[in-house]
Design an enzyme around this catalytic site. Structure first.
Site, PDB file in Angstrom:
ATOM      1  N   ASP A  14       0.802  -1.230   0.000  1.00  0.00           N
ATOM      2  CA  ASP A  14       0.000   0.000   0.000  1.00  0.00           C
ATOM      3  C   ASP A  14       0.834   1.279   0.000  1.00  0.00           C
ATOM      4  O   ASP A  14       0.582   2.197   0.800  1.00  0.00           O
ATOM      5  CB  ASP A  14      -0.944  -0.001   1.203  1.00  0.00           C
ATOM      6  CG  ASP A  14      -1.951  -1.139   1.167  1.00  0.00           C
ATOM      7  OD1 ASP A  14      -1.974  -1.892   0.166  1.00  0.00           O
ATOM      8  OD2 ASP A  14      -2.713  -1.291   2.141  1.00  0.00           O
ATOM      9  N   ASP A  52      -4.822  -0.694  -1.988  1.00  0.00           N
ATOM     10  CA  ASP A  52      -6.202  -0.540  -1.552  1.00  0.00           C
ATOM     11  C   ASP A  52      -6.992   0.095  -2.695  1.00  0.00           C
ATOM     12  O   ASP A  52      -6.545   1.095  -3.278  1.00  0.00           O
ATOM     13  CB  ASP A  52      -6.280   0.352  -0.308  1.00  0.00           C
ATOM     14  CG  ASP A  52      -6.275  -0.437   0.989  1.00  0.00           C
ATOM     15  OD1 ASP A  52      -6.056  -1.662   0.951  1.00  0.00           O
ATOM     16  OD2 ASP A  52      -6.506   0.173   2.049  1.00  0.00           O
ATOM     17  N   HIS A  54     -10.807   0.895  -2.892  1.00  0.00           N
ATOM     18  CA  HIS A  54     -12.120   0.831  -2.259  1.00  0.00           C
ATOM     19  C   HIS A  54     -13.202   1.493  -3.106  1.00  0.00           C
ATOM     20  O   HIS A  54     -12.975   2.563  -3.691  1.00  0.00           O
ATOM     21  CB  HIS A  54     -12.087   1.537  -0.901  1.00  0.00           C
ATOM     22  CG  HIS A  54     -11.157   0.906   0.092  1.00  0.00           C
ATOM     23  ND1 HIS A  54     -11.057  -0.455   0.267  1.00  0.00           N
ATOM     24  CD2 HIS A  54     -10.295   1.470   0.987  1.00  0.00           C
ATOM     25  CE1 HIS A  54     -10.176  -0.710   1.229  1.00  0.00           C
ATOM     26  NE2 HIS A  54      -9.694   0.438   1.669  1.00  0.00           N
ATOM     27  N   HIS A  58     -17.402   2.369   1.304  1.00  0.00           N
ATOM     28  CA  HIS A  58     -16.771   1.151   1.824  1.00  0.00           C
ATOM     29  C   HIS A  58     -17.025   1.002   3.322  1.00  0.00           C
ATOM     30  O   HIS A  58     -17.135   1.993   4.051  1.00  0.00           O
ATOM     31  CB  HIS A  58     -15.272   1.180   1.542  1.00  0.00           C
ATOM     32  CG  HIS A  58     -14.587  -0.115   1.820  1.00  0.00           C
ATOM     33  ND1 HIS A  58     -13.733  -0.295   2.872  1.00  0.00           N
ATOM     34  CD2 HIS A  58     -14.652  -1.313   1.167  1.00  0.00           C
ATOM     35  CE1 HIS A  58     -13.286  -1.539   2.864  1.00  0.00           C
ATOM     36  NE2 HIS A  58     -13.820  -2.179   1.839  1.00  0.00           N
ATOM     37  N   HIS A  87     -10.615   6.812   2.131  1.00  0.00           N
ATOM     38  CA  HIS A  87      -9.259   6.743   1.592  1.00  0.00           C
ATOM     39  C   HIS A  87      -9.193   5.736   0.444  1.00  0.00           C
ATOM     40  O   HIS A  87      -9.986   4.804   0.370  1.00  0.00           O
ATOM     41  CB  HIS A  87      -8.259   6.338   2.677  1.00  0.00           C
ATOM     42  CG  HIS A  87      -8.480   4.942   3.209  1.00  0.00           C
ATOM     43  ND1 HIS A  87      -9.475   4.644   4.122  1.00  0.00           N
ATOM     44  CD2 HIS A  87      -7.867   3.761   2.923  1.00  0.00           C
ATOM     45  CE1 HIS A  87      -9.453   3.353   4.398  1.00  0.00           C
ATOM     46  NE2 HIS A  87      -8.487   2.793   3.675  1.00  0.00           N
ATOM     47  N   LYS A 112      -6.915  -4.744  -3.418  1.00  0.00           N
ATOM     48  CA  LYS A 112      -7.653  -5.368  -2.332  1.00  0.00           C
ATOM     49  C   LYS A 112      -8.656  -4.387  -1.748  1.00  0.00           C
ATOM     50  O   LYS A 112      -8.597  -3.183  -2.012  1.00  0.00           O
ATOM     51  CB  LYS A 112      -6.701  -5.885  -1.251  1.00  0.00           C
ATOM     52  CG  LYS A 112      -5.800  -4.822  -0.628  1.00  0.00           C
ATOM     53  CD  LYS A 112      -4.733  -5.475   0.247  1.00  0.00           C
ATOM     54  CE  LYS A 112      -3.818  -4.454   0.894  1.00  0.00           C
ATOM     55  NZ  LYS A 112      -4.476  -3.596   1.883  1.00  0.00           N
ATOM     56  N   CYS A 161      -1.903  -3.399   7.618  1.00  0.00           N
ATOM     57  CA  CYS A 161      -1.784  -4.227   6.418  1.00  0.00           C
ATOM     58  C   CYS A 161      -0.464  -4.982   6.347  1.00  0.00           C
ATOM     59  O   CYS A 161      -0.432  -6.119   5.867  1.00  0.00           O
ATOM     60  CB  CYS A 161      -2.005  -3.372   5.177  1.00  0.00           C
ATOM     61  SG  CYS A 161      -3.689  -2.697   5.097  1.00  0.00           S
TER      62      CYS A 161
END
Length: 213
Positions: A14, A52, A54, A58, A87, A112, A161
């Site tokens: 990330d 990430d 999203h 989310h 975010h 993800k 993470c």
């Protein structure tokens, strides 16, 4: 510690604008790990960058839960859920990987947290969903198919993470090394707790200066 390009891989977790200082969920000193990770990546034949990604609304966004504030935790049917500022919304600049990470060195970008109702800290499995399961991302099988046996991790954030990815990698049967100088935490004061969890999983801590290319 010598890097074996044939059986070692680097997992960059990330390294996105929203997790860097000034971003929506900026991690203190996160910018200090960008250039070292970028310099290290070409030493590996296999480099995975997680991202990430999203959707709006989310489950991890405090704004999705009226009256709730970021950095709190709430109880959902699948268990506790940390709440964050909005975010890494897919397609936004905040979700983009930092451009310093060389495209030529990255073998795979794994997105993800793409399902609205399920969070995903780990590169290997989603968090527990409403059905009580943690679906696999397939990364473990992909790495094994490439002959990877040892995984080095760096990125953001150490206590979320990076931590969960390291633990899941160990469960998948990989030798795991967390490059401690190439991570930063949302809550640095929880370091001892994170270290205990990593040690219990069999993950080792090292620093990037120990690596011999």
């Amino acid at each position: 510690m010598r890097i074996d390009p044939g059986s070692d891989a680097l997992l960059v977790v990330d390294l996105q604008h929203d997790f860097l200082p000034g971003g929506a969920l900026g991690v203190a000193e996160g910018d200090r790990i960008v250039e070292p990770l970028a310099r290290l990546a070409p030493a590996f034949s296999t480099v995975v960058a997680t991202q990430d990604w999203h959707p709006p609304g989310h489950v991890s966004f405090a704004s999705t839960h009226p009256g709730r504030e970021p950095y709190a935790s709430i109880a959902l049917s699948q268990g506790p859920q940390e709440l964050w500022p909005d975010h890494c919304v897919r397609g936004t600049r905040g979700a983009a990987l930092h451009p310093a990470l060389p495209d030529a060195a990255v073998t795979l970008v794994l997105r993800k947290g793409t399902r609205r109702e399920v969070d995903s800290y780990s590169a290997f499995r989603e968090n527990v969903g409403p059905d009580g399961r943690r679906p696999s991302t397939g990364l473990g099988a992909w790495l094994s198919a490439r002959g990877v046996r040892r995984l080095f991790l760096g990125g953001l954030a150490r206590d979320f993470c990076v931590r969960v990815s390291a633990v899941d990698a160990a469960v998948e049967g990989f030798e795991v090394v967390v490059l401690d100088d190439l991570t930063r935490a949302v809550f640095p004061e929880r370091r001892d707790e994170v270290d205990r969890e990593l040690a219990a999983a069999g993950a080792r801590l090292a620093v990037s200066q120990d690596l011999i290319r």
